[in-house]
Motif scaffolding. Structure first.
Motif, PDB file in Angstrom:
ATOM      1  N   LYS A   1       0.084   4.575  -1.967  1.00  0.00           N
ATOM      2  CA  LYS A   1      -1.566   4.774  -2.071  1.00  0.00           C
ATOM      3  C   LYS A   1      -2.114   5.692  -1.518  1.00  0.00           C
ATOM      4  CE  LYS A   1      -0.943   0.545  -4.805  1.00  0.00           C
ATOM      5  NZ  LYS A   1      -1.002   0.613  -6.326  1.00  0.00           N
TER       6      LYS A   1
ATOM      7  N   ASP B   1      -6.641   5.934  -4.694  1.00  0.00           N
ATOM      8  CA  ASP B   1      -6.016   4.676  -4.932  1.00  0.00           C
ATOM      9  C   ASP B   1      -7.080   3.370  -4.349  1.00  0.00           C
ATOM     10  OD1 ASP B   1      -3.887   5.187  -6.716  1.00  0.00           O
ATOM     11  OD2 ASP B   1      -3.226   6.012  -4.820  1.00  0.00           O
TER      12      ASP B   1
ATOM     13  N   LEU C   1       0.695  -1.206   0.071  1.00  0.00           N
ATOM     14  CA  LEU C   1       0.168  -0.107  -0.025  1.00  0.00           C
ATOM     15  C   LEU C   1       0.996   1.136  -0.120  1.00  0.00           C
ATOM     16  CD1 LEU C   1      -2.904  -0.983   2.443  1.00  0.00           C
ATOM     17  CD2 LEU C   1      -2.929  -1.288   0.004  1.00  0.00           C
TER      18      LEU C   1
END
Ligand SMILES: C[S@@+](CC[C@H](N)C(=O)[O-])C[C@H]1O[C@@H](n2cnc3c(N)ncnc32)[C@H](O)[C@@H]1O
Length: 243
Positions: A87, A158, A84
């Motif tokens: 993001k 995202d 992640l």
């Protein structure tokens, strides 16, 4: 408390409309509504130290832990702890913030996570951010579905997280509208819900007309919870292949 989802649900004391009452009737009726307190959740050892979550129902149903929130948090910890970074992440209908806070605590991230809910939930989200020392990386905001997005929210994040947001039929078009606003070409929404009424499936039917919706089934824990009518989906913006 660990990752066990067998906790009691009860009728919300704030039910006022007929629709609310129908939702209440589909849940286990309360004998003894839970009083406010702090729950420690380690998601079966995935979070050390555990997440501290204040639960307090005085401002609404988001003030307690919900089964889809527990499952989505656990799914993210088990499957997205290391992918992640870079993001932008927004949680919808965050309640006390269990999903976003678990991600902030247990996944490797380097951008702010936005926990969002209606105004009455703001103080609880803020308190839970403080309790876990996550103010540097988690920002609670008011986002009412169907309303313009707050300016702080990055356009087309995202990752969008939404757990147990399907339970009140008049809010379905509002939630669909907010998902439409948020989903950009590269956005991915992890959407987890517990089916309690037939109307909940109508929400997914409408969502499938508007977006690309795929159920996540290749995960041991989500497969188990499917038997309890808790479903996890990936939702993406839909492209008309004929254009
Ligand atoms: C059942 S709770 C789930 C809370 C949390 N996601 C969890 O899984 O524990 C649903 C949440 O959606 C929020 N919600 C309901 N209608 C909303 C709306 N129109 N706009 C924004 N949030 C809303 C409620 O305030 C509540 O916190």
């Amino acid at each position: 408390m660990n990752g066990n989802l067998d906790f009691v649900e009860f009728s919300p004391p704030w039910s006022e409309t007929i629709d609310d009452l129908i939702v209440s009737a589909s849940l286990v009726p309360p004998r003894d509504p839970k009083s406010a307190g702090i729950t420690h959740i380690d998601f079966d050892g995935l979070l050390t130290p555990p997440l501290q979550l204040k639960e307090d129902l005085k401002e609404g149903c988001g003030g307690q832990l919900w089964p889809a929130g527990m499952l989505l948090a656990s799914y993210m910890l088990r499957n997205h702890s290391s992918d992640l970074r870079g993001k932008t992440i927004v949680e919808l209908g965050a309640g006390g913030g269990v999903v976003g806070l678990a991600v902030a605590k247990g996944c490797s991230i380097d951008s702010l996570i936005y926990l969002t809910d209606q105004m009455p939930m703001l103080a609880l989200m803020e308190e839970n951010v403080r309790l876990n020392g996550l103010a540097h990386i988690v920002q609670p905001l008011v986002l009412d579905w169907g309303e313009p997005l707050p300016p702080q929210i990055p356009s087309f994040p995202d990752i969008i997280l939404a757990a147990d947001c399907v339970y009140f039929e008049p809010a379905f078009p509002l939630l669909l509208s907010t998902l439409t606003d948020l989903l950009g070409p590269a956005s991915l929404c992890y959407f987890c819900f517990k089916k309690r009424r037939r109307a909940d499936l109508r929400f997914m039917k409408q969502a499938k007309k508007l977006f690309d919706v795929t159920e996540i089934t290749n995960d041991k824990e989500t497969d188990t919870h499917r038997r309890e009518s808790i479903f996890l989906y990936r939702i993406r913006k839909r492209y008309n292949k004929n254009i």
